[in-house]
Design a protein around this motif. Structure first.
Motif, PDB file in Angstrom:
ATOM      1  N   GLU A 212       0.824  -1.209   0.000  1.00  0.00           N
ATOM      2  CA  GLU A 212       0.000   0.000   0.000  1.00  0.00           C
ATOM      3  C   GLU A 212       0.857   1.258   0.000  1.00  0.00           C
ATOM      4  N   LYS A 213       1.979   1.249   0.727  1.00  0.00           N
ATOM      5  CA  LYS A 213       2.873   2.416   0.728  1.00  0.00           C
ATOM      6  C   LYS A 213       3.478   2.634  -0.654  1.00  0.00           C
ATOM      7  N   VAL A 214       3.836   1.570  -1.333  1.00  0.00           N
ATOM      8  CA  VAL A 214       4.368   1.695  -2.693  1.00  0.00           C
ATOM      9  C   VAL A 214       3.310   2.286  -3.617  1.00  0.00           C
ATOM     10  N   GLN A 215       2.062   1.839  -3.465  1.00  0.00           N
ATOM     11  CA  GLN A 215       0.984   2.373  -4.295  1.00  0.00           C
ATOM     12  C   GLN A 215       0.753   3.856  -4.022  1.00  0.00           C
ATOM     13  N   VAL A 216       0.762   4.259  -2.752  1.00  0.00           N
ATOM     14  CA  VAL A 216       0.578   5.668  -2.398  1.00  0.00           C
ATOM     15  C   VAL A 216       1.735   6.496  -2.949  1.00  0.00           C
ATOM     16  N   TYR A 217       2.958   6.018  -2.785  1.00  0.00           N
ATOM     17  CA  TYR A 217       4.124   6.735  -3.290  1.00  0.00           C
ATOM     18  C   TYR A 217       4.038   6.895  -4.811  1.00  0.00           C
ATOM     19  N   SER A 218       3.646   5.843  -5.489  1.00  0.00           N
ATOM     20  CA  SER A 218       3.517   5.886  -6.946  1.00  0.00           C
ATOM     21  C   SER A 218       2.463   6.908  -7.375  1.00  0.00           C
ATOM     22  N   GLU A 219       1.344   6.935  -6.668  1.00  0.00           N
ATOM     23  CA  GLU A 219       0.285   7.899  -6.973  1.00  0.00           C
ATOM     24  C   GLU A 219       0.773   9.330  -6.737  1.00  0.00           C
ATOM     25  N   LEU A 220       1.474   9.553  -5.632  1.00  0.00           N
ATOM     26  CA  LEU A 220       2.009  10.888  -5.364  1.00  0.00           C
ATOM     27  C   LEU A 220       3.026  11.305  -6.422  1.00  0.00           C
ATOM     28  N   GLU A 221       3.863  10.380  -6.820  1.00  0.00           N
ATOM     29  CA  GLU A 221       4.854  10.672  -7.854  1.00  0.00           C
ATOM     30  C   GLU A 221       4.158  11.054  -9.162  1.00  0.00           C
ATOM     31  N   HIS A 222       3.099  10.357  -9.508  1.00  0.00           N
ATOM     32  CA  HIS A 222       2.341  10.655 -10.721  1.00  0.00           C
ATOM     33  C   HIS A 222       1.721  12.057 -10.636  1.00  0.00           C
TER      34      HIS A 222
END
Length: 102
Positions: free
Chosen positions: A75-85
């Motif tokens: 979930e942290k990887v998904q949140v980080y990826s979304e923020l990066e996008h």
């Protein structure tokens, strides 16, 4: 995993949930599978034994703790990826705005 709870199987050849033909040529006699994320499982983590046995409740708890930690990491990887996008999109918008201002 459909029921979102650990599956403890002491004898894979006698449990109807197990496709025995898939396990027959292997060493697996017993297993425990726990869901990664209990609300909406995205996978499972398991332990296999070469002998028929009933795992200790503590073993199942440790395995579930590992799965829970895995869920948090995913979930942290998904949140980080979304923020990066989002940052990339905002950067593009800022560049376009700067070009218009220039």
């Amino acid at each position: 995993m459909r029921h979102r709870v650990p599956a403890v199987i002491a004898n894979v050849s006698q449990d109807q949930r197990i496709p025995w033909l898939a396990y027959e040529p292997t060493f697996v006699q017993s297993l425990v599978m726990v869901p990664i994320r209990t609300l909406n499982p995205i996978g499972a983590i398991g332990t296999y034994w070469a002998a028929q046995q009933e795992p200790a409740p503590q073993d199942v708890k440790v395995l579930q703790a590992l799965a829970d930690t895995t869920a948090v990491a995913i979930e942290k990887v998904q949140v980080y990826s979304e923020l990066e996008h989002r940052v990339e999109q905002r950067t593009i918008q800022l560049q376009i705005t700067n070009q218009k201002l220039a």
